[in-house]
Structures are given as C-alpha cells and as structure tokens.
Design a protein around this motif. Structure first.
Motif, short mmCIF file in Angstrom:
data_model
loop_
_atom_site.label_atom_id
_atom_site.label_comp_id
_atom_site.label_asym_id
_atom_site.label_seq_id
_atom_site.Cartn_x
_atom_site.Cartn_y
_atom_site.Cartn_z
N MET A 141 -12.24 19.33 -27.23
CA MET A 141 -11.40 19.74 -26.13
C MET A 141 -11.23 21.25 -26.15
SD MET A 141 -8.60 16.87 -25.46
CE MET A 141 -9.04 15.21 -25.87
N SER A 142 -10.91 21.75 -25.00
CA SER A 142 -10.74 23.17 -24.85
C SER A 142 -9.49 23.67 -25.55
CB SER A 142 -10.65 23.49 -23.35
OG SER A 142 -10.29 24.83 -23.15
N GLU A 143 -9.54 24.94 -25.96
CA GLU A 143 -8.37 25.54 -26.56
C GLU A 143 -7.27 25.72 -25.51
OE1 GLU A 143 -9.14 29.06 -28.88
OE2 GLU A 143 -11.14 28.31 -29.33
N MET A 144 -7.66 25.90 -24.24
CA MET A 144 -6.72 26.10 -23.16
C MET A 144 -6.36 24.74 -22.57
SD MET A 144 -6.37 29.33 -23.21
CE MET A 144 -5.57 29.72 -21.68
N SER A 145 -5.46 24.05 -23.22
CA SER A 145 -5.12 22.70 -22.78
C SER A 145 -3.78 22.70 -22.04
CB SER A 145 -5.08 21.76 -23.98
OG SER A 145 -4.16 22.22 -24.94
N HIS A 146 -3.66 23.55 -21.04
CA HIS A 146 -2.39 23.65 -20.32
C HIS A 146 -2.05 22.37 -19.56
CE1 HIS A 146 -2.07 27.80 -21.40
NE2 HIS A 146 -3.22 28.09 -20.81
N PHE A 147 -3.06 21.69 -19.04
CA PHE A 147 -2.83 20.46 -18.30
C PHE A 147 -2.24 19.40 -19.23
CE2 PHE A 147 -4.63 16.36 -16.71
CZ PHE A 147 -3.92 16.29 -15.52
N PHE A 148 -2.88 19.18 -20.38
CA PHE A 148 -2.37 18.20 -21.32
C PHE A 148 -1.02 18.63 -21.90
CE2 PHE A 148 -6.78 16.29 -22.52
CZ PHE A 148 -6.80 15.60 -21.33
N THR A 149 -0.85 19.90 -22.14
CA THR A 149 0.42 20.39 -22.66
C THR A 149 1.54 20.12 -21.67
OG1 THR A 149 -0.69 22.10 -23.95
CG2 THR A 149 1.65 22.43 -23.50
N ALA A 150 1.30 20.39 -20.39
CA ALA A 150 2.31 20.15 -19.36
C ALA A 150 2.68 18.67 -19.28
CB ALA A 150 1.80 20.65 -18.01
N LEU A 151 1.71 17.81 -19.55
CA LEU A 151 1.96 16.37 -19.49
C LEU A 151 2.38 15.79 -20.84
CD1 LEU A 151 -1.02 15.37 -17.21
CD2 LEU A 151 1.40 15.52 -16.59
N ARG A 152 2.46 16.65 -21.83
CA ARG A 152 2.83 16.25 -23.20
C ARG A 152 1.87 15.20 -23.76
NH1 ARG A 152 6.81 18.18 -20.64
NH2 ARG A 152 8.59 19.27 -21.49
N ILE A 153 0.58 15.44 -23.50
CA ILE A 153 -0.46 14.59 -24.07
C ILE A 153 -0.99 15.31 -25.30
CG2 ILE A 153 -2.77 13.63 -23.74
CD1 ILE A 153 -2.09 13.40 -20.75
N ASP A 154 -0.87 14.68 -26.43
CA ASP A 154 -1.32 15.26 -27.71
C ASP A 154 -2.84 15.24 -27.76
OD1 ASP A 154 -1.81 16.04 -30.31
OD2 ASP A 154 -0.62 14.43 -31.22
N THR A 155 -3.46 16.42 -27.79
CA THR A 155 -4.92 16.50 -27.80
C THR A 155 -5.52 15.96 -29.09
OG1 THR A 155 -4.82 18.79 -28.58
CG2 THR A 155 -4.99 18.44 -26.21
N ASN A 156 -4.72 15.81 -30.12
CA ASN A 156 -5.21 15.27 -31.40
C ASN A 156 -5.05 13.75 -31.48
OD1 ASN A 156 -5.92 17.82 -32.49
ND2 ASN A 156 -3.75 18.20 -32.86
N ASN A 157 -4.41 13.18 -30.47
CA ASN A 157 -4.12 11.74 -30.47
C ASN A 157 -4.80 11.10 -29.26
OD1 ASN A 157 -3.07 9.18 -30.38
ND2 ASN A 157 -0.94 9.81 -30.56
N LYS A 158 -5.98 10.53 -29.48
CA LYS A 158 -6.74 9.93 -28.39
C LYS A 158 -6.01 8.75 -27.75
CE LYS A 158 -11.26 11.36 -30.04
NZ LYS A 158 -11.31 12.60 -29.36
N VAL A 159 -5.16 8.07 -28.52
CA VAL A 159 -4.40 6.94 -27.99
C VAL A 159 -3.46 7.42 -26.88
CG1 VAL A 159 -2.68 5.17 -28.55
CG2 VAL A 159 -4.57 5.64 -30.13
N SER A 160 -2.89 8.59 -27.06
CA SER A 160 -2.00 9.16 -26.05
C SER A 160 -2.74 9.38 -24.74
CB SER A 160 -1.44 10.49 -26.58
OG SER A 160 -0.69 11.15 -25.60
N LEU A 161 -3.94 9.91 -24.81
CA LEU A 161 -4.75 10.17 -23.62
C LEU A 161 -5.18 8.85 -22.97
CD1 LEU A 161 -6.24 12.03 -21.70
CD2 LEU A 161 -8.09 12.17 -23.38
N ILE A 162 -5.60 7.90 -23.77
CA ILE A 162 -6.03 6.61 -23.24
C ILE A 162 -4.85 5.89 -22.56
CG2 ILE A 162 -6.86 4.31 -23.90
CD1 ILE A 162 -8.58 5.79 -26.06
#
Length: 74
Positions: free
Chosen positions: A1-22
């Motif tokens: 994933m990109s270092e610039m994860s503003h979208f996921f950060t705004a949604l509080r999706i942990d980029t290290n936790n694939k379960v959160s994204l799924i």
C-alpha cells in the motif's frame, strides 16, 4: 500500500490489518481493489461509492474530503 494513505486514515482503516479493509469492503459492497485505488491515488470516490462510504463511516462527503487533505472551490 501507498505511504500516502489519507483515504484509509480518514476512514480509520488500519493498513496493517487486512481484516479491517475486508470488513469495510463487505459493509459498503465496494470491492477491496477499488478501495485500494482510492487510497493509493488519494481520490475522493463519487456517485454510489461515495454514498456508501459516507453511510458506512458516518462522515459527510465534505468531512471525508477535508480529512483526506483535498481542497477545492467548494
């Protein structure tokens, strides 16, 4: 994933936790790959995707845009 994860950060999706994204993908009905695209390109979704994301996150489109660091005339 990109270092610039503003979208996921705004949604509080942990980029290290694939379960959160799924889980968010399942809740919104938006494919994981499309969510990753929005994150990696720092693109504000539009149409039904934006409506679903706002509904699932409890954030308005304006709030999401600001938290992503996107500024425009509006």
């Amino acid at each position: 994933m990109s270092e610039m994860s503003h979208f996921f950060t705004a949604l509080r999706i942990d980029t290290n936790n694939k379960v959160s994204l799924i889980a968010f993908s399942s809740t919104t009905g938006i494919p994981v790959e499309r969510l990753k695209y929005y994150n990696e390109q720092n693109v504000l979704p539009s149409g039904k995707d934006l409506q679903r994301i706002c509904s699932a996150s409890g954030k308005s489109a304006t709030q999401l845009k600001l938290e992503m660091g996107l500024f425009d005339h509006a």
